[in-house]
Each structure stands twice: as structure tokens, then as C-alpha cells.
Design an enzyme around this catalytic site. Structure first.
Site, mmCIF file in Angstrom:
data_model
loop_
_atom_site.group_PDB
_atom_site.id
_atom_site.type_symbol
_atom_site.label_atom_id
_atom_site.label_comp_id
_atom_site.label_asym_id
_atom_site.label_seq_id
_atom_site.Cartn_x
_atom_site.Cartn_y
_atom_site.Cartn_z
ATOM 1 N N GLY A 60 42.830 39.164 23.868
ATOM 2 C CA GLY A 60 42.247 38.267 24.890
ATOM 3 C C GLY A 60 42.015 36.765 24.715
ATOM 4 N N LEU A 136 36.035 38.575 23.166
ATOM 5 C CA LEU A 136 35.251 37.526 23.515
ATOM 6 C C LEU A 136 35.273 37.233 25.092
ATOM 7 C CD1 LEU A 136 35.673 34.834 20.723
ATOM 8 C CD2 LEU A 136 34.588 36.891 20.645
ATOM 9 N N ASP A 139 37.426 40.712 30.314
ATOM 10 C CA ASP A 139 37.181 40.818 31.926
ATOM 11 C C ASP A 139 36.274 42.079 32.178
ATOM 12 O OD1 ASP A 139 37.675 41.491 34.497
ATOM 13 O OD2 ASP A 139 39.766 41.329 34.609
ATOM 14 N N GLU A 215 36.697 28.948 25.327
ATOM 15 C CA GLU A 215 36.500 28.060 26.838
ATOM 16 C C GLU A 215 35.343 28.849 27.802
ATOM 17 O OE1 GLU A 215 39.093 28.810 25.043
ATOM 18 O OE2 GLU A 215 39.682 26.606 24.764
#
Length: 561
Positions: A60, A136, A139, A215
Site C-alpha cells: 500500500g 504505513l 485502510d 503522504e
């Protein structure tokens, strides 16, 4: 301006790759995947692969911020990002391609593929191939019915264990407390994994990058900066390293302190302080924050824990130890004049500050035990304001002459335990060496008890000598007062030390404005019990919910047959 830079550098722009934040991993997506790990041609992903194989896997990987940083940190290792969302994976692939074009020879060790890691890992990796896996900000799948979709679950952990070599590590981070508790529980309960204590992660450079480069982490950082002024008794200043290049190199070599690491860590601590529900007011200036970061070698999680313990410690027993550190109060002034504790004017050969301590002059009939604690707090708080001291650390010289059984009655054994443990683990000082001499052999039991209270690391730095002649083998005799064979009379040293205390008095008294929600801590914590303080602060517990930047955990695969 950013668009011009992106166009000139031919980097992809995220606005053209936007996609919803989450994707159903159980949907029938269309993926191209190999039948067997040997069927995949890794040369298509890594231009110069040689005999290497993928060791790091970022599941992910999002927009690839951490993946790019991972490649920089470990240029000799191959790192792969897996992302299920088509546009997001396209962005990462295009970004890597652009980076390779603009910086020839670099970024050759990272790649991204679009796939469903919950289904197809066996198609890509052999048993024991991976050394590190990263999850990291996954969901959270808030609804209970969808918890089975979470990327960390018992069945998948068994699969991850298969692909990790023994001793391999899983890193997790999230800004959702419920998901953090879920991941910690399932990883801890799994027989093939055990949680790594935070103090063992101090030298792991990737721990800080979990907070800085993704991010999601950057979004968290940006989201709450407006809250900083609400709690600060000092301003969140812009920091410029004020010391010379020699100290700058020392800080980088011993503490992993660089301009980038320092800025990121200070920002993370400030945001965490602003968000912490138990902290009411605190200092936000860089000098204050850096003493904790430096004492923990820039491990943000360890520094956060230390700060919370410290702020609570300042208020135990109604602040009897740390509050109102007034050097002019009669008891403190008399102990200063007696030379109970003072600093030597010159630093030792390694530039460390030397603190002289003469506990035998303490009159147990005249002074209270908290007078002793308060003068130590006054000394240490003053010295910690100096950034050179924060970096180089401290050496202690203790003259144990005239210490008798009456001194041992100042504190109960329980109080002695709490004082020793908090002094080492909560007060943010780098304790480099302790040399004690003139030790009464009849008090050996007390010395052994004291050494049992400190860590093995500090215990190895303690040197016990029967007399001064032996002690000067470990401390430069010229640094000591004239009464101990040095050059400067003790009275002159005390005078200089008092001037140093006077210069910092206003800062120390202003520190009294720092406060925490005492009603949110148990009574044992308010009495100074380090164990109770740790539990109240959520340290090494599943309920550590105060870390704003992300709730982080690291787990190592056990050696299994």
C-alpha cells in the site's frame, strides 16, 4: 511555481492521478501476475539488478514518498512498492521513471507494481526472501463487518511470516488508534512475531522516516499546526544550529542529528504536544525540545515518552522537586555555599561538563530531603539550557567522604528507587561517566543497592574508588578544586557556578507555568512511581494514543522451524 518545476523536471503531477482513498481488496480487479515467483522478470523493474532480489516491501505504498526515501536510505537493497489503486500506482511508476531520467544512476533500486497484496504475494516472493515489510497508514476499515479486510489479520500474518526471513521486521504506523490497537494485538498474539521495545529502535533510521516521508504523515503534520500557539509558554521558534562545525559533526555522528532530521523531529514533537489531551501548557522553543531528542538520539517516539514523563514528574508531590527553583531561597543558598553541588569551570578533554557532588556536607538535621532534590533539579535544569551540554553530555565526580548511615535515612527504599530511575530515564541528560571516591567500606551494601537501580549501560560507566589518588586516574586532576589538587579554589568555582545559575533563573522560574492534567493520572504516578508514570503515559502499552503523527509499532519475526 510548483507546476513549472514539475514540468521542467518532467515529474508527474498528482492532480492528474487522483483516485478515491480506498479500494475494496475483495473485488474482482483485473491484474497481471506471475504464476510463480520464478516466472517474473525483475529486470523489467530494476535496470541494474545483478544477482540481487527484492528485500524490502512497502504494501500500500500510496504515492511513493516513503518508497523513494527507502531507496535512498538503502541504495544497495531492492525495494518494491505494491499499490492496488490503478491511478496511484501509475503515478508512482511514472515518478520513478522521471527520477531515473533526471538523476542518472540513482533510483535504480526501487519499483512499483499494481497488485492486490492480500491475494498475490505468493506469486511474487519465495519463502524467507524479505527482510522488511512496511504497512504505513493502511485502510482502517472502520465498520466491524469490514475488519476482515484489514491488511493485518491472523491469516495474512502467517503468510507474511512465510515470506520474511528469521529476524525480519514488520513496521506499522497509523493515525487511527483503534487500528493501532488491532495491529498490535494481532501481531503480538501471533506466535511468529514479537514486539521490539522502543529503546531497541533508537538507532533504526527508518523509524523517523515512517513519520516524515509518506503522504499521509505529511497531511497529519500540515493539518494541526494552527494549534501550536494554544499551549506554548514559549514560542515555536525557527531553529538555527548555533554551535561550531566540530559540535555539528559530533551531533551527527553520535546522535544522528542533521538539519533535515532535526527540523522534522522538532515539528513532529510540537504537533504532538499541541494534540496531547493531558498536556495543558509547555515550552515549544527548540532548545527545550532538543534536549529530549538528543538524549534519545532523535527517536521521536522515545522523546515523546520522555517529555510526558518529565512534565508529569515536575508536578509530583505538588511540585516539591521541580517547582520554584529559586537559588536565593535560604536552604538552597546555604547548600550552594557549602559546595554540596557545583560545576567545574573547565570541561574535560572530551568537552563534557563536569559536575562535582559532595553529599557528605548535607546536614540531615538541618535540611529536608526535598532540599536535596531541589538543588539537584536546579543544577540540572540550568545546565540543560546549554546546547553544548545537551550534545556532549555530563561527567559526575562524587566525593563520598562523611557520608554516614544518617544520610541513608533521608529516603525510603521505595523513594530511592523512584529517584534513581527517574533521574536516569526521565531527566533528559546524557550521563557519560560517574567517578566516586572516599567511599566508606561499611556502606558497600548501600552502593550495591544504588547500582542495582540503574541500567546496565550506565552501571558500566560508574567507577568507584577508595580514595582521590585512585580517582584521578579517571578524571583530570587539574579540573578539580585546589582542595583536591587542582588549580582553582573551591570558593571561586562555587562563585562562578552561582553566576551561571543566576543567568538562567528567569527561565527556570518560567518553567513553573508548564502543566499537565493531573486528574488524568493515577495516584501512584503522582507519587513518582516510574512504572505508574509509564502506564499512565501509555508507554509500551497498547493504549498509547497520544502520538499524533502516528501510532507506530515494529515487530520482529522469531526464529522458527
Amino acid at each position: 511555481m510548483e507546476e513549472e518545476i514539475a514540468e521542467r523536471a518532467k515529474l508527474p503531477q498528482k492532480r492528474y492521478y487522483r483516485q478515491r482513498a480506498h479500494s475494496n481488496p475483495h473485488s474482482d480487479h483485473t491484474f497481471d501476475y506471475p504464476y510463480h515467483p520464478d516466472d517474473i522478470c525483475w529486470n523489467d523493474f530494476y535496470p541494474i539488478i545483478g544477482e540481487k532480489f527484492v528485500e524490502f516491501l512497502d504494501i500500500g505504498c500510496g504515492y511513493g514518498g516513503f518508497l523513494v526515501e527507502l531507496g535512498k536510505q538503502y541504495p544497495e537493497k531492492l525495494a518494491l512498492g505494491m499499490e492496488i489503486r490503478v491511478k496511484v500506482s501509475d503515478y508512482v511508476m511514472d515518478k520513478i521513471k522521471a527520477l531515473r531520467t533526471n538523476e542518472p544512476g540513482l533510483h535504480q533500486n526501487i519499483a512499483c507494481i499494481r497488485t492486490n497484496a492480500m491475494k498475490y504475494l505468493p506469486n511474487y516472493f519465495h519463502k524467507g526472501q524479505l527482510t522488511k515489510m512496511f504497512f504505513l497508514y493502511p485502510d482502517p476499515h472502520f465498520k466491524k463487518a469490514k475488519h476482515k479486510w484489514r491488511i493485518i489479520n491472523p491469516s495474512l500474518l502467517t503468510e507474511y511470516s512465510y515470506f520474511l526471513k528469521s529476524g525480519g521486521m514488520i513496521y506499522t504506523i497509523t493515525d487511527v488508534e483503534d487500528l493501532h490497537l488491532w495491529m498490535v494485538k494481532h501481531l503480538t498474539d501471533h506466535p511468529n512475531f514479537h514486539r521490539i521495545p522502543l529503546d531497541e529502535l533508537t538507532d533504526d533510521p527508518l523509524v523517523e522516516k515512517l513519520y516524515e516521508t509518506s503522504e499521509e504523515g505529511k497531511k497529519c503534520s500540515k493539518a494541526s499546526k494552527y494549534e501550536l500557539p494554544n499551549k506554548g509558554i514559549t514560542q515555536a521558534d525557527s531553529y538555527v544550529f548555533p554551535l561550531d562545525d566540530e559540535l555539528k559533526d559530533l551531533a551527527q555522528r553520535e546522535l544522528r542529528e542533521t538539519n533535515a532530521v532535526r527540523k522534522s523531529a522538532i515539528d513532529a514533537i510540537r504537533i504532538w504536544l499541541a494534540q496531547h489531551p493531558k498536556i495543558l501548557t509547555t515550552r515549544l522553543d527548540a532548545n527545550f525540545i532538543l534536549r529530549f531528542l538528543r538524549s534519545k538520539k532523535f527517536s521521536v517516539p522515545l522523546a515523546q515518552e520522555c517529555i510526558e514523563r518529565y512534565l508529569l514528574l515536575r508536578n509530583i508531590r505538588n511540585g516539591a522537586m521541580f517547582l520554584n527553583l529559586d537559588m536565593t531561597s535560604p536552604a538552597i543558598a546555604e547548600l550552594l555555599d557549602l559546595g554540596y553541588i557545583f560545576t567545574l569551570p573547565e570541561r574535560d578533554h572530551l568537552g563534557r561538563r563536569v559536575i562535582m557532588h559532595r553529599p557528605g556536607v548535607f546536614n540531615v538535621q538541618k535540611h529536608k530531603n526535598y532540599d536535596m532534590l531541589k538543588i539537584h533539579a536546579l543544577t540540572y535544569e540550568t545546565l540543560m539550557e546549554d546546547e553544548e551540554n545537551q550534545i556532549r553530555g555530563f561527567v559526575y565526580v562524587v566525593d563520598a567522604a562523611k557520608i554516614g548511615l544518617q544520610h541513608l535515612t533521608l529516603f525510603t527504599p521505595q523513594e530511592a528507587v523512584r529517584i534513581a530511575k527517574n533521574a536516569e530515564r526521565t531527566v533528559p541528560m546524557r550521563h557519560k561517566k560517574l567517578v566516586a571516591f572516599n567511599i566508606n567500606s561499611s556502606l558497600k551494601f548501600a552502593v550495591d543497592f544504588g547500582l542495582s537501580l540503574v541500567s546496565d549501560k550506565f552501571g558500566k560507566r560508574v567507577i568507584l574508588c577508595s580514595n582521590l589518588a585512585r580517582a584521578v586516574r579517571y578524571i583530570d586532576n587539574n579540573l578539580l578544586p585546589a582542595e583536591y589538587g587542582g588549580n582553582v579554589p573551591m570558593a571561586e568555582m562555587i562563585k562562578l557556578f552561582k553566576k551561571e545559575l543566576e543567568d538562567k533563573q528567569s527561565i527556570l522560574l518560567q518553567n513553573d507555568k508548564m502543566s499537565v492534567r493531573l486528574d488524568m493520572y493515577p495516584p501512584e504516578a503522582l507519587e513518582g512511581s516510574l512504572g505508574a508514570i509509564n502506564r499512565a503515559c501509555g508507554i509500551q502499552k497498547d493504549t498509547v494514543g497520544s502520538t499524533f503523527h502516528g501510532l507506530q509499532g515494529s515487530f520482529r519475526k522469531l526464529e522458527v522451524d
